[in-house]
Enzyme design. Sequence first.
Site, short mmCIF file in Angstrom:
data_model
loop_
_atom_site.label_atom_id
_atom_site.label_comp_id
_atom_site.label_asym_id
_atom_site.label_seq_id
_atom_site.Cartn_x
_atom_site.Cartn_y
_atom_site.Cartn_z
N THR A 40 45.03 13.30 1.51
CA THR A 40 45.70 12.27 2.31
C THR A 40 44.66 11.43 3.03
O THR A 40 44.66 10.20 2.99
CB THR A 40 46.68 12.93 3.31
OG1 THR A 40 47.68 13.61 2.56
CG2 THR A 40 47.34 11.90 4.21
N ASN A 97 52.31 13.47 -9.35
CA ASN A 97 52.68 14.74 -8.71
C ASN A 97 54.14 15.12 -8.93
O ASN A 97 54.51 16.27 -8.80
CB ASN A 97 52.39 14.71 -7.21
CG ASN A 97 52.94 13.48 -6.53
OD1 ASN A 97 52.60 12.35 -6.88
ND2 ASN A 97 53.83 13.70 -5.58
N GLN A 143 46.31 15.81 -8.81
CA GLN A 143 47.03 16.70 -9.73
C GLN A 143 46.30 16.87 -11.06
O GLN A 143 46.78 17.60 -11.93
CB GLN A 143 48.45 16.17 -9.99
CG GLN A 143 49.31 16.09 -8.75
CD GLN A 143 49.77 17.45 -8.24
OE1 GLN A 143 49.73 18.46 -8.94
NE2 GLN A 143 50.21 17.50 -6.99
N CYS A 184 64.59 13.69 2.44
CA CYS A 184 65.56 13.22 3.42
C CYS A 184 64.84 12.34 4.44
O CYS A 184 64.05 12.83 5.24
CB CYS A 184 66.21 14.41 4.10
SG CYS A 184 67.61 13.93 5.07
N1 PLP Z 1 48.02 12.77 -3.83
C1 PLP Z 1 48.82 13.50 -4.64
C2 PLP Z 1 49.10 13.00 -6.02
C3 PLP Z 1 49.34 14.72 -4.19
O1 PLP Z 1 50.12 15.45 -5.00
C4 PLP Z 1 49.03 15.15 -2.87
C5 PLP Z 1 49.61 16.40 -2.33
O2 PLP Z 1 50.78 16.67 -2.45
C6 PLP Z 1 48.19 14.35 -2.07
C7 PLP Z 1 47.72 13.18 -2.60
C8 PLP Z 1 47.83 14.76 -0.67
O3 PLP Z 1 46.93 15.85 -0.68
P1 PLP Z 1 46.63 16.73 0.62
O4 PLP Z 1 47.64 17.80 0.64
O5 PLP Z 1 45.24 17.26 0.39
O6 PLP Z 1 46.66 15.83 1.79
#
Ligand code: PLP
Length: 375
Positions: free
Chosen positions: A73, A147, A175, A319
Amino acid sequence: MGEDGYFDYAATVPPYPEALKRFEELSLRAFGNPSSSHDDGRQAREALDGARKGFLARVGFADGSLVLTSGATEANNLALRSALEASSDGRLLLASDAHPSAWFTRETWPKRTDLIKTGTDGLISPDWLATLLSKKTAMVSIVHANNETGVVQDLKALGAVCEKAGVPLHVDGVQALGRLPLTLSELPFAYYTFSAHKFGGSRGVGGIIARREGLSAQIRGGGQEKGLRGGTENVAGLAAALVALDLSARSLEAEVPRLRKLAALLTGEIQAAIPDVLVNSRPEGVPGLVSFSFPNLIGEEIVVEMNLRGFAISAGSACGSGRMEPSRPVMAMGRTRAQALGTVRISMGRFTTEDAVRRLAAALRQVVEKQKALA
Ligand code: PLP
């Protein structure tokens, strides 16, 4: 629930005990602050440099650089904010199936973020991307492997289009890394983001693998990570991520065909039992990730019922503000709202057995039939 009923590997992968052991061992042995100039600090700095070098070598990109962050993130924020803050009018081309950690740019910079549509197969056409690029494009951002649907983009073709236009490409590789056989030096990106808990490392560890300069610090502090990310580095976290990546990469040769077979088994069983099911995932997508849409049902309700039966799966819908929001990547594939709301994601990994898949298929069939009768 136990390892057997866990079908949510795309949300997080159970950590490898070997990775956690490495975390503990290094935390105790090289506990110094890598910025300190005494011997304990130097020892931690050496451990950090070694883990960084090892990680880059393991992803097949020894010449790249790695900016360590608290996860993907933050890494996605770092890449996209850097591009948009570099000028007042540069534009971002963002994949319509982007994760929320990239999608936020639509809200923060609505007038400077344009969408790249995916086709009904979830794929971005390189020719279509070429028509969207302009002199104003500051960055293109795509998801390597989605994802929610597991669709894997043709990164080589999309990267070539960006390279030709001289536009930096940001790839959300969360992913893909550790799930697909990859040699990053062969892929044409500027920035590739990853997250350790998606391949058996610990949470709160991720980063950007960079081929070029152009990032600007979003978290400022003591000038760590060559001034690109302030904050004392998670040395043990990166070392543990390297152990996890190594173990998952070594298992891929056997795991990819095994998980693909299990995904095909599940898909076939559900299609035979529930003829109106829509399958959003593809056989050549992320191994072991299956996405179904059950029209007129609610994915979250299926998840709750499956949990009661001992299975952990996830829903694509969320939600938001008291109202169910359909899965965006699934909507981007051209599904209707009533179809997309009934989406569930089932994702498998190293503890998944054929027997568990058969039991999950039977339980899912019962749950869907029950919900249909109530709908
Ligand atoms: N990008 C994708 C495609 C993800 O699946 C995720 C996590 O669900 C993230 C970014 C975010 O990763 P993190 O949990 O390390 O913040």
